[in-house]
Design a protein around this motif. Structure first.
Motif, PDB file in Angstrom:
ATOM      1  N   SER A   1       0.824  -1.200   0.000  1.00 43.07           N
ATOM      2  CA  SER A   1       0.000   0.000   0.000  1.00 43.07           C
ATOM      3  C   SER A   1       0.865   1.260   0.000  1.00 43.07           C
ATOM      4  N   ASP A   2       1.989   1.244   0.734  1.00 43.33           N
ATOM      5  CA  ASP A   2       2.920   2.377   0.722  1.00 43.33           C
ATOM      6  C   ASP A   2       3.509   2.592  -0.674  1.00 43.33           C
ATOM      7  N   VAL A   3       3.803   1.497  -1.357  1.00 49.37           N
ATOM      8  CA  VAL A   3       4.379   1.592  -2.705  1.00 49.37           C
ATOM      9  C   VAL A   3       3.389   2.257  -3.661  1.00 49.37           C
ATOM     10  N   VAL A   4       2.149   1.787  -3.643  1.00 53.38           N
ATOM     11  CA  VAL A   4       1.125   2.389  -4.505  1.00 53.38           C
ATOM     12  C   VAL A   4       0.939   3.863  -4.158  1.00 53.38           C
ATOM     13  N   PHE A   5       0.855   4.168  -2.866  1.00 57.14           N
ATOM     14  CA  PHE A   5       0.711   5.547  -2.405  1.00 57.14           C
ATOM     15  C   PHE A   5       1.860   6.420  -2.924  1.00 57.14           C
ATOM     16  N   SER A   6       3.091   5.917  -2.856  1.00 60.04           N
ATOM     17  CA  SER A   6       4.263   6.700  -3.242  1.00 60.04           C
ATOM     18  C   SER A   6       4.223   7.090  -4.710  1.00 60.04           C
ATOM     19  N   PHE A   7       3.875   6.133  -5.570  1.00 56.74           N
ATOM     20  CA  PHE A   7       3.864   6.435  -6.999  1.00 56.74           C
ATOM     21  C   PHE A   7       2.628   7.242  -7.388  1.00 56.74           C
ATOM     22  N   ASP A   8       1.508   6.989  -6.736  1.00 49.79           N
ATOM     23  CA  ASP A   8       0.306   7.779  -7.036  1.00 49.79           C
ATOM     24  C   ASP A   8       0.512   9.245  -6.656  1.00 49.79           C
ATOM     25  N   ARG A   9       1.155   9.515  -5.506  1.00 43.14           N
ATOM     26  CA  ARG A   9       1.352  10.914  -5.099  1.00 43.14           C
ATOM     27  C   ARG A   9       2.388  11.599  -5.993  1.00 43.14           C
ATOM     28  N   GLN A  10       3.401  10.863  -6.458  1.00 43.34           N
ATOM     29  CA  GLN A  10       4.340  11.448  -7.418  1.00 43.34           C
ATOM     30  C   GLN A  10       3.602  11.914  -8.665  1.00 43.34           C
ATOM     31  N   ARG A  11       2.690  11.083  -9.160  1.00 46.52           N
ATOM     32  CA  ARG A  11       1.951  11.422 -10.385  1.00 46.52           C
ATOM     33  C   ARG A  11       0.946  12.547 -10.140  1.00 46.52           C
ATOM     34  N   THR A  12       0.423  12.643  -8.928  1.00 48.77           N
ATOM     35  CA  THR A  12      -0.529  13.707  -8.600  1.00 48.77           C
ATOM     36  C   THR A  12       0.180  15.042  -8.415  1.00 48.77           C
ATOM     37  N   ILE A  13       1.233  15.035  -7.610  1.00 48.86           N
ATOM     38  CA  ILE A  13       1.930  16.284  -7.282  1.00 48.86           C
ATOM     39  C   ILE A  13       2.740  16.795  -8.461  1.00 48.86           C
ATOM     40  N   ASN A  14       3.291  15.873  -9.261  1.00 50.58           N
ATOM     41  CA  ASN A  14       4.178  16.256 -10.363  1.00 50.58           C
ATOM     42  C   ASN A  14       3.614  15.863 -11.718  1.00 50.58           C
ATOM     43  N   ALA A  15       2.318  16.159 -11.917  1.00 47.64           N
ATOM     44  CA  ALA A  15       1.653  15.754 -13.155  1.00 47.64           C
ATOM     45  C   ALA A  15       2.327  16.320 -14.398  1.00 47.64           C
ATOM     46  N   ALA A  16       2.917  17.515 -14.284  1.00 46.58           N
ATOM     47  CA  ALA A  16       3.525  18.160 -15.462  1.00 46.58           C
ATOM     48  C   ALA A  16       5.023  17.894 -15.577  1.00 46.58           C
ATOM     49  N   THR A  17       5.632  17.267 -14.564  1.00 46.08           N
ATOM     50  CA  THR A  17       7.090  17.069 -14.600  1.00 46.08           C
ATOM     51  C   THR A  17       7.440  15.592 -14.531  1.00 46.08           C
ATOM     52  N   THR A  18       7.508  15.030 -13.326  1.00 46.41           N
ATOM     53  CA  THR A  18       7.868  13.625 -13.172  1.00 46.41           C
ATOM     54  C   THR A  18       6.956  12.708 -13.970  1.00 46.41           C
ATOM     55  N   ALA A  19       5.654  13.011 -13.980  1.00 43.00           N
ATOM     56  CA  ALA A  19       4.696  12.183 -14.715  1.00 43.00           C
ATOM     57  C   ALA A  19       4.348  12.769 -16.076  1.00 43.00           C
ATOM     58  N   GLY A  20       5.006  13.864 -16.457  1.00 38.58           N
ATOM     59  CA  GLY A  20       4.739  14.482 -17.745  1.00 38.58           C
ATOM     60  C   GLY A  20       5.333  13.696 -18.896  1.00 38.58           C
ATOM     61  N   ALA A  21       5.169  14.225 -20.110  1.00 34.82           N
ATOM     62  CA  ALA A  21       5.563  13.501 -21.318  1.00 34.82           C
ATOM     63  C   ALA A  21       7.034  13.118 -21.323  1.00 34.82           C
TER      64      ALA A  21
END
Length: 543
Positions: free
Chosen positions: A122-142
């Motif tokens: 659950s911590d693993v899923v939380f960690s990657f989901d928050r990265q994609r939420t907080i950094n939608a335009a950078t870390t999770a961007g194109a």
């Protein structure tokens, strides 16, 4: 019409293979040591650095200074053993593709955070989901490391499935081991906002080799070995580590040579390092680094480029090839950088899987030295009048004070036989960034985002440096990133370097070194100054 490409005149031994062999040998020797260093609880080791920390939260900062802290205190699914850049399970028990688009990780059982919270899928899923939420335009961007991640799902307490948008992503394991792959405690961190540094420290939300016991950002950090750590590196060799931050590299040098700190790690100048090598009270430890420097040719503005009065692809290539015949990297490394930079003969940094020395086979004397006669012959055969007027743009502000001496020496090398008439232009960083693509030939570089050949290929040639390249070569550069078989991928990367050596959109020149300076009684740096490019404090111990 595409100009005929040069063919290699020599077949040198790959320096990358030599360094890789040395790294394997180092791991073997370490494994055969008579006794393993144990945790030293009596005397802490103090490290000095010129790095800076932006934030402790992995979702707030991925810069080198911040990752230097994060990598000590947060757990990762995958990591590298000492002496290698190859990835192995860290807090994972197993990891790998279970289908073309699904990467499955099984955690080790009974993992805990330093605060006693259970560390689960659950911590693993939380960690990657928050990265994609907080950094939608950078870390999770194109262009971000998580761009290929579609979803993350916990199947049970220890099993996580990452679903990817592109099949056979050969680089996804590097993402899990990199700055975006840090696992955080879901009971401490906010799901949709950056968590303040002090809140993280107070909550003891750590599960790496160390915890933080004092956090005075960019002044002093104190670490203590985490007894519950179950990762790849095993028990830290020294219980307490202190890290002191310096705004001035001269003060860092002074403190290490006077014994006020045990290890100096940071941006010491080439002259400072050279001076310290002659000091018997300290030891300079160095290894190939990750930063590379190269000359980038503009397809439009270089001599005979597409936007010049006399566009001619064959003569443009002859000019680039003549530059490659005349540059003496050994001289640059020795005279300008006194060993703090190494000669580089390919676009991929030495020490990584697939790295070659392709340029040695195509240009120069076959052993890395220049060949002035061949340069003249190439220009004459192409009908190019000598001397060729060539402007070399560089930025001392952007690439360091030694850049002026580096490019003055390149000017002398190119002009020595009358083949070129060089004009040098030093430009302020902001203007340089804005105009670099329009310069005929310009100083450029690459700092790796992960320890893989791809970091020197796709990000470089997907942008300005790829202009004018054969589309088939650009396709190969993209293809290597999704080639699942390691042997096939390595062969593909090696072939790409030969193609780049023939086409010369860039001319690789130098590779950085990782340099640390230690007191006489400090050991372990030889284990951690490796191709992973991460200084692991857990390796250090006092003899």
């Amino acid at each position: 019409m595409t100009p005929p490409r040069p063919t290699p005149r020599f077949r040198p031994t790959s320096r990358g293979a030599v360094i890789a062999t040395c790294l394997v040998a180092a791991v073997t020797l370490a494994g055969c040591s008579a006794e393993t260093p144990v945790v030293d609880g009596d005397e802490p080791i103090t490290i000095g650095t010129t790095g800076t920390v932006t934030a402790l939260d992995p979702a707030a900062a991925t810069d080198a200074g911040s990752f230097a802290v994060q990598s000590q205190v947060f757990p990762y699914l995958l990591s590298s053993p000492y002496g290698s850049a190859e990835l192995e399970p860290d807090i994972a028990e197993s990891a790998g593709f279970t289908s073309a688009t699904q990467y499955t990780v099984v955690l080790k059982p009974d993992l805990e955070w330093a605060n006693g919270n259970a560390l689960t899928a659950s911590d693993v899923v939380f960690s990657f989901d928050r990265q994609r939420t907080i950094n939608a335009a950078t870390t999770a961007g194109a262009d971000g490391p998580l761009a290929n991640l579609a979803s993350t799902e916990a199947l049970d307490e220890t099993t996580v499935v990452f679903t990817l948008t592109t099949e056979n992503d050969a680089l996804f394991s590097r993402v899990l081991a990199g700055a975006a792959g840090a696992i955080v405690d879901e009971e401490t961190f906010a799901a949709d906002a950056v968590t303040p540094d002090d809140d993280i420290v107070e909550a003891e939300a750590f599960a790496g080799p160390y915890t933080l016991t004092r956090y005075d950002r960019n002044n002093m950090l104190e670490y203590r070995a985490f007894g519950g750590y179950q990762g790849l590196l095993e028990t830290a060799r020294t219980e307490d580590i202190a890290v002191k931050y310096y705004a001035n590299a001269a003060n860092l040098k002074l403190d290490v040579q006077e014994g006020n700190i045990d290890v100096a790690w940071g941006s010491l100048s080439a002259s400072d390092v050279d001076d310290l090598r002659g000091n018997d009270a300290v030891t300079v430890v160095d290894a190939p680094g990750g930063d590379i420097r190269f000359l980038a040719f503009s397809a439009s503005a270089q001599p005979f480029g597409t936007a010049t009065p006399e566009p001619d692809a064959a003569r443009a290539l002859a000019v680039r090839a003549a530059v490659a015949e005349l540059v003496d990297r050994e001289q640059l490394a020795a005279q300008v950088y006194t060993g703090s930079m190494l000669p580089l003969y390919s676009q991929v940094a030495a020490g990584l899987a697939g790295a070659t020395e392709s340029l040695k086979g195509f240009y120069g004397d076959g052993d890395g030295g220049p060949d002035p006669d061949q340069a003249t012959q190439l220009l004459t055969a192409a009908g190019v009048t000598m001397p060729v007027a060539l402007t070399l743009n560089f930025s001392s502000e952007l690439y360091g004070a030694e850049s002026a001496a580096e490019y003055a020496l390149i000017e002398a090398q190119l002009e020595a036989t009358g083949a070129f008439a060089v004009t040098l232009q030093d430009t302020a960083a902001a203007q340089y960034r804005a105009e670099a693509d329009s310069y005929p030939a310009s100083q450029s570089g690459r700092t790796p985002q992960y320890a893989d050949a791809d970091t020197y290929l796709r990000p470089v040639f997907a942008e300005g440096a790829g202009a004018g390249l054969d589309p088939a070569l650009l396709e190969l550069i993209a293809e290597q990133a999704t080639t699942a078989d390691a042997g096939e991928r390595t062969a593909l990367i090696e072939g790409i370097q030969d193609d780049l050596a023939a086409a010369l959109p860039t001319l690789p020149l130098l590779q950085s070194t990782q340099i640390a300076v230690t007191g006489a009684d400090i050991s372990g740096l030889d284990d951690t100054l490796d191709a992973s490019l991460t200084l692991r404090y857990a390796a250090l111990f006092r003899e």
